[in-house]
Design a protein around this motif. Structure first.
Motif, PDB file in Angstrom:
ATOM      1  N   ASN A  40     -23.067  32.468  40.926  1.00 62.30           N
ATOM      2  CA  ASN A  40     -24.463  32.745  40.589  1.00 62.30           C
ATOM      3  C   ASN A  40     -24.655  32.423  39.105  1.00 62.30           C
ATOM      4  O   ASN A  40     -23.819  32.777  38.278  1.00 62.30           O
ATOM      5  N   TYR A  41     -25.761  31.776  38.789  1.00 62.74           N
ATOM      6  CA  TYR A  41     -25.996  31.369  37.395  1.00 62.74           C
ATOM      7  C   TYR A  41     -27.438  31.666  37.013  1.00 62.74           C
ATOM      8  O   TYR A  41     -28.375  31.179  37.665  1.00 62.74           O
ATOM      9  N   ASP A  42     -27.612  32.490  35.994  1.00 59.82           N
ATOM     10  CA  ASP A  42     -28.935  32.777  35.441  1.00 59.82           C
ATOM     11  C   ASP A  42     -29.194  31.817  34.300  1.00 59.82           C
ATOM     12  O   ASP A  42     -28.604  31.953  33.206  1.00 59.82           O
ATOM     13  N   SER A  48     -32.901  31.222  38.158  1.00 60.51           N
ATOM     14  CA  SER A  48     -31.514  31.482  38.545  1.00 60.51           C
ATOM     15  C   SER A  48     -31.204  30.738  39.833  1.00 60.51           C
ATOM     16  O   SER A  48     -32.104  30.436  40.632  1.00 60.51           O
TER      17      SER A  48
END
Length: 343
Positions: A40-42, A48
């Protein structure tokens, strides 16, 4: 794991009354594996994304069924049948990929997700039936199934007047292939393919007016299903559906009172397992199988609820069209029970 079953079947036709009692002892051992990798990448507080990959599988080893049948025909004892059945179920590794994106552009919220799935499983059954009074037989059946699905869904949400409007689309494409064979030809072999595409569009609006919360939505679905048996396209099981699914709700809340009224129309389509064309041999008096002519089930539901402190009243009304049920019938007019789903 295991279970002990005690079953009683009666077959009734114009000429005969057949009574079958069966005691069965089932034991199975299994092993499985499950691995998952994801991230997961914000990007920032407005964007995101993420994805995951799942690799899994299961194998059932030494599946064993020991059963004993006692058969009476027109109140006369016909004989006993002892069945020793072995089942081996092997599942190729399942591949499941999921991805999502959540974003915000101005006042517009964006929610997108997609998935891809692929799997394959094999089943081998060996049934040895021994009887002194009746025919002894060996039955070997094999089945192979392949399933694949790709799907995506996009939802856009935007504030409008005193509420929020959301709209989006959803696309799904699935394919399944199934082969079933019986060496001794007690039941017929089959080779089927099902291809289905579903495209849907939907919109919904929710708003608040004083003590009232009101919502309404509409979904449209276009479904195309193509059915092939032994490589030949069949018109009757191949379907085209164009359906509308509305929903509406009203909620009133004041002081300690809360009242709600909801309506929705939904559908439940038969699974590929229910649509399968092959006939499974359980024993010489019981077969089971699918029904490629099954139609979707439609449900209308109206629900009302009232809540105040400890008092809670709820009333529901549901109407179901084309209900699916598991139905026993005679197989080709013979003294054999055939179990399948019917509308």
């Amino acid at each position: 794991m295991g279970e002990d079953n005690h079953v009683k079947n009666e077959l009734l036709n114009e000429d005969d009354h057949i009574l079958i009692t069966q005691d069965g002892d089932t034991r199975m051992r299994s092993k499985s594996h499950y691995e998952q990798l994801g991230f997961n990448y914000d990007i920032n507080d407005r964007h995101s994304l993420g994805a995951s990959y799942t690799f899994s599988g299961v194998q059932i080893k030494d599946g064993k069924v020991l059963s004993e049948q006692h058969i009476w025909k027109n109140d006369v004892f016909e004989g006993e049948v002892f069945q020793d059945a072995t089942t081996t179920h092997t599942q190729n590794p399942l591949h499941d990929i999921n991805a999502y994106y959540l974003g915000k552009v101005g006042k517009l919220d964006i929610d997108f997700n997609a998935t891809f799935y692929r799997g394959k499983d094999r089943n081998l059954d060996v049934r040895n039936e021994i009887s002194e009074e009746l025919e002894s037989r060996d039955v070997h059946t094999r089945s192979v199934r392949r399933n694949q699905m790709a799907a995506g869904k996009l939802v856009l949400t935007y504030p409008a007047w005193k509420g929020v409007v959301s709209a989006g689309s959803e696309i799904t494409h699935t394919r399944t292939d199934g082969i079933y064979t019986n060496d001794e030809q007690y039941v017929r072999s089959s080779d089927t393919k099902i291809r289905e595409s579903n495209a849907a569009g939907f919109a919904e609006y929710d708003l608040t007016l004083g003590t009232f919360k009101i919502g309404a939505g509409l979904r449209y679905e276009h479904v195309t299903t193509d059915y092939y048996s032994l490589g030949v396209w069949e018109a009757e099981p191949s379907r085209r559906y164009d359906d509308w699914f509305p929903n509406a709700s009203v909620e009133w809340e004041k002081n300690k009172w809360n009242l709600q009224l909801n309506y929705s129309r939904k559908t439940s389509r038969p699974s590929y397992w229910e649509l399968r064309n092959f006939i499974q041999y359980d024993n010489r008096y019981t077969y089971e199988g699918g029904n490629p002519l099954l139609r979707p089930q439609f449900t209308h539901n109206v629900a009302f609820s009232a809540l105040r402190s400890w008092f809670h009243l709820s009333v529901d009304y549901t109407s179901i069209q084309h209900t699916r049920a598991w139905v026993p019938e005679l197989y080709d007019g013979q003294n054999i029970v055939f179990l399948c789903s019917r509308n």
